[in-house]
Design a protein around this motif. Structure first.
Motif, PDB file in Angstrom:
ATOM      1  N   ILE A 140       0.830  -1.135   0.273  1.00  0.00           N
ATOM      2  CA  ILE A 140      -0.015   0.182   0.408  1.00  0.00           C
ATOM      3  C   ILE A 140       0.523   1.415   0.069  1.00  0.00           C
ATOM      4  N   VAL A 141       1.834   1.406   1.041  1.00  0.00           N
ATOM      5  CA  VAL A 141       2.942   1.658   0.846  1.00  0.00           C
ATOM      6  C   VAL A 141       3.568   2.776  -0.682  1.00  0.00           C
ATOM      7  N   ASP A 142       3.962   1.338  -0.711  1.00  0.00           N
ATOM      8  CA  ASP A 142       4.706   1.694  -2.585  1.00  0.00           C
ATOM      9  C   ASP A 142       3.473   2.148  -3.154  1.00  0.00           C
ATOM     10  N   PHE A 143       2.278   1.739  -3.544  1.00  0.00           N
ATOM     11  CA  PHE A 143       1.604   2.330  -4.540  1.00  0.00           C
ATOM     12  C   PHE A 143       1.931   4.320  -4.422  1.00  0.00           C
ATOM     13  N   VAL A 144       1.746   4.484  -3.798  1.00  0.00           N
ATOM     14  CA  VAL A 144       1.776   5.927  -2.942  1.00  0.00           C
ATOM     15  C   VAL A 144       3.657   6.155  -3.874  1.00  0.00           C
ATOM     16  N   VAL A 145       4.517   6.012  -3.109  1.00  0.00           N
ATOM     17  CA  VAL A 145       5.572   5.646  -3.253  1.00  0.00           C
ATOM     18  C   VAL A 145       5.451   6.229  -4.369  1.00  0.00           C
ATOM     19  N   ALA A 146       5.588   4.748  -5.754  1.00  0.00           N
ATOM     20  CA  ALA A 146       4.901   5.111  -7.266  1.00  0.00           C
ATOM     21  C   ALA A 146       4.481   5.859  -7.629  1.00  0.00           C
ATOM     22  N   ARG A 147       3.840   6.254  -7.559  1.00  0.00           N
ATOM     23  CA  ARG A 147       3.103   7.538  -7.616  1.00  0.00           C
ATOM     24  C   ARG A 147       4.240   8.679  -7.813  1.00  0.00           C
ATOM     25  N   LEU A 148       4.833   9.268  -6.471  1.00  0.00           N
ATOM     26  CA  LEU A 148       5.708  10.020  -6.378  1.00  0.00           C
ATOM     27  C   LEU A 148       7.101  10.137  -6.914  1.00  0.00           C
ATOM     28  N   LEU A 149       7.388   8.606  -7.140  1.00  0.00           N
ATOM     29  CA  LEU A 149       8.362   8.548  -8.463  1.00  0.00           C
ATOM     30  C   LEU A 149       8.371   9.075  -9.440  1.00  0.00           C
ATOM     31  N   ASP A 150       7.198   8.555 -10.222  1.00  0.00           N
ATOM     32  CA  ASP A 150       6.749   8.808 -11.733  1.00  0.00           C
ATOM     33  C   ASP A 150       6.708  10.190 -11.952  1.00  0.00           C
ATOM     34  N   GLN A 151       6.139  10.876 -11.022  1.00  0.00           N
ATOM     35  CA  GLN A 151       5.726  11.960 -11.203  1.00  0.00           C
ATOM     36  C   GLN A 151       7.546  12.772 -10.627  1.00  0.00           C
ATOM     37  N   LEU A 152       8.340  12.012  -9.976  1.00  0.00           N
ATOM     38  CA  LEU A 152       9.121  13.211  -9.827  1.00  0.00           C
ATOM     39  C   LEU A 152      10.352  12.628 -11.792  1.00  0.00           C
ATOM     40  N   GLY A 153      10.451  11.696 -11.838  1.00  0.00           N
ATOM     41  CA  GLY A 153      10.322  11.449 -13.657  1.00  0.00           C
ATOM     42  C   GLY A 153      11.722   9.937 -13.116  1.00  0.00           C
ATOM     43  N   ILE A 154      11.735   9.902 -12.214  1.00  0.00           N
ATOM     44  CA  ILE A 154      12.528   8.259 -12.053  1.00  0.00           C
ATOM     45  C   ILE A 154      11.804   7.231 -12.006  1.00  0.00           C
ATOM     46  N   GLU A 155      12.101   6.209 -12.980  1.00  0.00           N
ATOM     47  CA  GLU A 155      12.348   5.038 -13.283  1.00  0.00           C
ATOM     48  C   GLU A 155      12.205   4.308 -11.773  1.00  0.00           C
TER      49      GLU A 155
END
Length: 196
Positions: free
Chosen positions: A169-184
């Motif tokens: 569940i935590v990874d879902f939100v963190v993945a969205r953040l990384l996507d917004q930051l342009g980090i694979e």
């Protein structure tokens, strides 16, 4: 990181950024430290910033010089000025108080000042509120910040990936953040790429 509940989001983001070889300037409020000690199995050292920085660098396997922790009143840090500000800033989690202070440009501490700098320099600013429910004040501040160019990315995980743990569940939100930051990232597949 501020004192809202949801320290796991900020710590996981820190871990992923360091694993992606991103240089991180960390601003950690005193309230965030209390929340980390309360919500996680981690017990942060109560010494100076250098001791805390070394603890976090060791905990998340940061490379030498990759992680720098600044105190709340380090007005000479790069994040306090437009001439040294990073391209992106994430406040994760963002407390209601921080949301309010950033929305009105209070700059009472380094987190608020760094966010103010990000806004004035038109840099990427993402706030991750973890309140529930939102009051009219929260919603007005989020709208105000969005109009200023900030992104509000609430800690609102989806469940289409069929999470099996709190970490998922935590990874879902963190993945969205990384996507917004342009980090694979490989925490969450892109829509249409998931199994089942």
């Amino acid at each position: 990181m501020t004192g809202a509940s949801g320290a796991q989001y900020g710590l996981r983001l820190l871990q992923c950024l360091l694993a992606s070889n991103v240089r991180v300037w960390l601003l950690l409020s005193e309230a965030a430290q209390v929340v980390i000690n309360t919500e996680t199995d981690m017990q942060l050292p109560e010494g100076d910033e250098r001791e805390l920085q070394n603890f976090l660098a060791d905990r998340f396997a940061a490379q030498e010089g990759q992680l720098t922790l600044f105190s709340k009143r380090d007005w000479f840090s790069p994040v306090a000025s437009g001439t040294g500000a990073p391209a992106s800033m994430v406040i994760c989690p963002a407390s209601g108080g921080t949301l309010s202070a950033v929305a009105c440009g209070a700059s009472n501490n380094l987190i608020e000042r760094a966010a103010d700098v990000a806004l004035k320099e038109r840099r990427q600013l993402i706030l991750v509120p973890r309140e529930a429910p939102y009051s009219e004040i929260h919603l007005e501040n989020m709208l105000k910040l969005t109009r200023m160019g900030a992104m509000i990315l609430p800690a609102s995980p989806g469940f289409y990936q069929k999470p099996n743990s709190v970490e998922d569940i935590v990874d879902f939100v963190v993945a969205r953040l990384l996507d917004q930051l342009g980090i694979e990232q490989k925490l969450l597949p892109s829509w249409g790429d998931q199994d089942g």
